[in-house]
Design an enzyme around this catalytic site. Structure first.
Site, PDB file in Angstrom:
ATOM      1  N   ARG A  23      -4.399  -1.934   3.284  1.00  0.00           N
ATOM      2  CA  ARG A  23      -5.045  -1.174   4.299  1.00  0.00           C
ATOM      3  C   ARG A  23      -4.323  -0.735   5.828  1.00  0.00           C
ATOM      4  NH1 ARG A  23      -8.086   0.661   0.341  1.00  0.00           N
ATOM      5  NH2 ARG A  23      -9.742  -1.043  -0.334  1.00  0.00           N
ATOM      6  N   ASP A  50      -4.010  -4.396  -8.068  1.00  0.00           N
ATOM      7  CA  ASP A  50      -5.176  -3.145  -7.211  1.00  0.00           C
ATOM      8  C   ASP A  50      -6.115  -4.097  -6.515  1.00  0.00           C
ATOM      9  OD1 ASP A  50      -6.141  -0.826  -6.588  1.00  0.00           O
ATOM     10  OD2 ASP A  50      -7.500  -0.573  -8.351  1.00  0.00           O
TER      11      ASP A  50
END
Ligand code: DOR
Ligand code: ZN
Length: 366
Positions: free
Chosen positions: A17, A261
């Site tokens: 992020r 992931d």
């Protein structure tokens, strides 16, 4: 007590992020023995140019790398940020980026196919406009989210086919055969169809496999609608999970490697549904060890530990030409409590805790 020492490893598919949450997510990766990571470019805006530029609607790899390093990522030995492929990507960007050494990989997102995939373009675009040719020539790796986009709901998860199977049986053979020197990582594969495609292809084609796709099936998600288990590509069936387990635990596996992931969402439940992504930062080697045991592997055995090491530490580093780290970490078969990760934007639930499991059977000693 089983205990074995491994070289530090690279998580070759993760989401860190952006902004104030970065330090917490990066630290979680450092805490699980990571010597580096491939940080996915689905930032807002997407990381879709290579170099800093005065005016662009996109972030650059240079910029995102700087942010990651400043937030603790400088402790990593290696950091790779792939370029987000959009309609604005040009062959020159690829050639220049590769020449500079900053550009090692590009990421294909199916348009609107997952979190942050709004800027993706249909795969045929890159076959036709010279992008894949430039990548092949420049030695840039293609990280591919292999799902057919824009399917109607009745086709998306059909009785005998789904978005990943359609993509792997239609587009992937064409890409592989048209660009035989292009190195391709089939990201977070979930189906036997994708496993077979990778196995049957040359050594230019490899795949990342997540912990959740090795441990769970669609039934785990549906029974109770456990939204912590919702990620894309969505979990599949037993036969698929078995094929994934067989691929990663094969003694001669060189093509399948760890890419978690890990995709943290501080707000998982939305107004009508939930965000796609499972957070496994801090606990991925422990979950991978669990998945090997689930597949019937006895991790007290030296040979099995070597197979695990191939999957977690060696195959991905070799595919990306990254050095095997000199530093080690140790996995121990010892109960360890799970807790939520505190970030500047609230708490994030590690996947098993979200499912109600508050103790893991494995622990890490750094
Ligand atoms: O489940 C997913 N979450 N799949 C992706 O491809 C993206 C990711 C995210 O960024 O949250
Ligand atoms: Zn991802």
């Amino acid at each position: 007590m089983i205990s074995f020492t491994l070289p530090k490893w690279y998580d070759l598919h993760t989401h860190f992020r952006q902004g104030d949450v970065l330090p917490a997510y990066i630290q979680a990766h450092l805490d699980m023995g990571c010597a580096g990571a491939l940080a996915m470019p689905n930032t807002k805006p997407p990381t879709a140019i290579v170099f800093d530029k005065d005016k662009s609607e996109y972030w650059s790899i240079e910029r995102y790398m700087r942010d990651l390093r400043n937030a603790g990522g400088s402790k990593f030995q290696e950091l790779v940020v792939p370029l987000y492929l959009t309609i604005d990507t040009t062959p020159d960007m690829i050639i220049e980026g590769a020449k500079s050494g900053i550009l090692k990989a590009c990421k294909y997102y199916p348009p609107h196919g997952t979190t942050g995939a709004e800027f993706g373009a249909p795969i045929d675009k890159y076959i036709e406009n010279g992008i894949f040719t430039a990548m092949e020539v420049a030695g840039v790796i293609l990280c591919i989210h292999g799902e057919e986009h824009g399917l109607s709901p009745d086709k998306y998860f059909d009785r005998s086919t789904n978005a990943e199977e359609i993509f792997y049986s239609t587009h992937m053979p064409i890409i592989r055969d048209k660009f035989p020197k292009l190195k391709i990582v089939c990201e977070h594969i979930t189906t036997k169809t994708a496993v077979d495609f990778v196995s049957e292809s040359s050594d230019k084609v490899a795949a990342t496999v997540t912990p959740q796709h090795l441990i769970y099936t669609i039934g785990d998600l549906i029974q109770g609608l456990k939204y912590h288990l919702f990620c894309l590509p969505v979990l599949k069936h037993c036969e698929d999970r078995n094929a994934l387990q067989a691929a990663v635990t094969a003694p001669d596996n060189t093509k399948f490697f760890a890419g978690t992931d890990s995709a943290p969402h501080s707000i998982k439940a939305t107004k009508c549904g939930c965000a796609a992504g499972c957070f496994t930062g801090g606990i991925a080697p422990q979950l991978y060890a669990m998945s090997f045991e689930l597949a019937g592997v006895d991790l007290s055995d030296q040979k099995s530990q070597d197979i695990f090491k191939n999957f977690l530490c060696l195959n991905g580093a070799n595919f990306y030409n990254l050095p095997i780290p000199q530093e080690n970490f140790t996995l121990v078969k010892q109960a360890s409590p799970l807790k939520a990760l505190k970030t500047s934007n609230g708490e994030v639930m590690p996947l098993p805790l979200g499912l109600g499991m508050d103790i893991l059977p494995w622990a890490i000693q750094n």
